[in-house]
Design an enzyme around this catalytic site. Structure first.
Site, PDB file in Angstrom:
ATOM      1  CB  SER A  58      -1.075   0.336   1.307  1.00 48.39           C
ATOM      2  OG  SER A  58      -1.727  -1.136   1.040  1.00 48.39           O
ATOM      3  CD  GLU A  60      -2.939  -9.719   2.194  1.00 51.62           C
ATOM      4  OE1 GLU A  60      -2.771  -8.955   3.173  1.00 51.62           O
ATOM      5  OE2 GLU A  60      -2.696  -9.397   0.935  1.00 51.62           O
TER       6      GLU A  60
END
Length: 387
Positions: free
Chosen positions: A131, A249
């Site tokens: 991110s 994930e």
């Protein structure tokens, strides 16, 4: 899919249960939530105990250093460790549950030999550098730049919400190796690197969450040199490798938490009976519906893990279905916990209060719910892309 357990699987359960009965009483006291160096040592100590006992990396293939266990044995492991109150993966989350599996699936033989054994032994911790402050949920808009200079990439930029960065040895890092242009869409020109966190030019600034913890951090990269040998996959093919990471994930990394939520649900029912809240029929209906919800999620987990085994170990897009529903179910669970606690729901010393605060992040972490809706719509239902 046959959901019953074989005699061999029940024997595995019995052996694991017996080992847990001996190993858990020998654990040192758990450090305070804010002591991340202490928590790293505690989590890695438990990982080493699992490794020595033959239980580390059950869900990894044998040729990646794992135990080559069946999907059902992996699920039994999660059930029994949660039932016994064993430590979760903690600081080893990124390495064990998605960076390591990505290297196992996409890395060279040399990369697998270098990075996978230390993850399984509890010697090295990984963090996730995906991110960025300006990208939001649109991960492909990342701007951290990597310029090739001989046998290294020179990386400049910043990352945010970098899990466990302050105690990590390595970072699974996404960088842009080719600028976006008319000929290069934003999903291309991205490369997946393994960056040593002690490299010159890496600065870590911990971020304090709403719950007061600092498991996330900002990471600033000032001309950090990362060897080309640390690239996983081809240059500019990082988006495809990233999809492998995200499939782990979203598809299998949260399966242990489903077991934990089912345990919490039982604890909530007992607390409600003890404090008189059980007399509320609306609360009982919510608890009953949540029980059905998490039972269904556990069956979906079993299906996802089995599908991953059949597809070579990499989960498919069904992980987005799980992630989407689990995120909201977890929030509903801890909203219900607040109703059970009543005024005590404002007491930050209560575990459920802190869990409720952390649950707010689940519709954002590992891909926002909006992104998961798009994946389900386009890749499962076959609906056209939005304009």
């Amino acid at each position: 899919m046959d959901l019953t357990y074989t005699d061999e699987e029940e024997e595995f359960r019995a052996r694991l249960r017996a080992w847990l009965g001996k190993a858990l009483p020998a654990l040192p006291p758990k450090p305070s939530p804010g002591d991340w160096p202490g928590r790293r040592a505690y989590d890695m100590g438990w990982q080493r105990a699992l490794y020595d006992a033959g239980y580390a990396g059950l869900h990894w293939p044998a040729d990646a250093g794992g135990r080559g266990a069946t999907p059902t044995q992996h699920l039994i492991f999660l059930e029994e460790t949660e039932r016994a109150g064993a430590p979760y993966v903690g600081a080893n989350f990124v390495g064990l549950l998605h960076a390591g599996p990505t290297v196992a699936a996409e890395g060279t033989a040399e990369q697998r030999a270098r990075w996978l054994p230390p993850i399984l032994r509890g010697d090295e911790v990984w963090c996730q550098g995906f991110s960025e402050p300006g990208a939001g949920s649109d991960l492909a808009s990342l701007r951290t730049r990597a310029v090739r200079d001989g046998d290294a990439y020179v990386v400049t930029g910043s990352k945010i919400w970098t899990s466990h960065a302050e105690v990590a040895d390595w970072c699974e890092l996404l960088v842009r190796t080719e600028p976006v242009s008319a000929a290069v869409p934003k999903h291309r020109g991205i490369t997946w690197l393994a960056m040593p966190m002690d490299a010159p030019g890496v600065t870590v600034r911990p971020l304090r969450t709403l719950a007061g913890s600092t498991e996330f951090a900002e990471v600033f990269l000032d001309e950090v040199r990362v060897p080309v040998a640390n690239r996983v996959g081809a240059e500019n093919d990082g988006w495809r490798v990233t999809m492998v990471t995200l499939s782990f994930e979203r598809g299998t990394a949260f399966v242990g938490e489903v077991v934990a939520c089912r345990r919490v649900l039982g604890d909530l029912a007992r607390e409600a009976r003890a404090n008189g809240r059980w007399d509320d029929p609306c609360l009982r209906r919510r608890l009953g519906r949540l029980s059905a919800e998490f039972r269904a999620l556990w069956r979906l987990t079993q299906w996802n893990v089995s599908e991953a085994e059949r597809s070579g170990g990499v989960p498919g897009v069904g992980g987005s279905v799980f992630k989407l529903r689990y995120s909201h179910a977890r929030q509903e669970l801890y909203d219900t916990a607040a109703d059970v606690l009543g005024p005590d729901a404002l007491d930050l010393s209560r575990e459920w209060t802190l869990d409720r605060l952390s649950s707010l992040s689940y519709t954002i972490a590992a891909g926002t719910s909006q992104i998961q809706h798009d994946i389900v719509a386009e890749r499962i239902l076959g609906l056209p892309k939005g304009r």
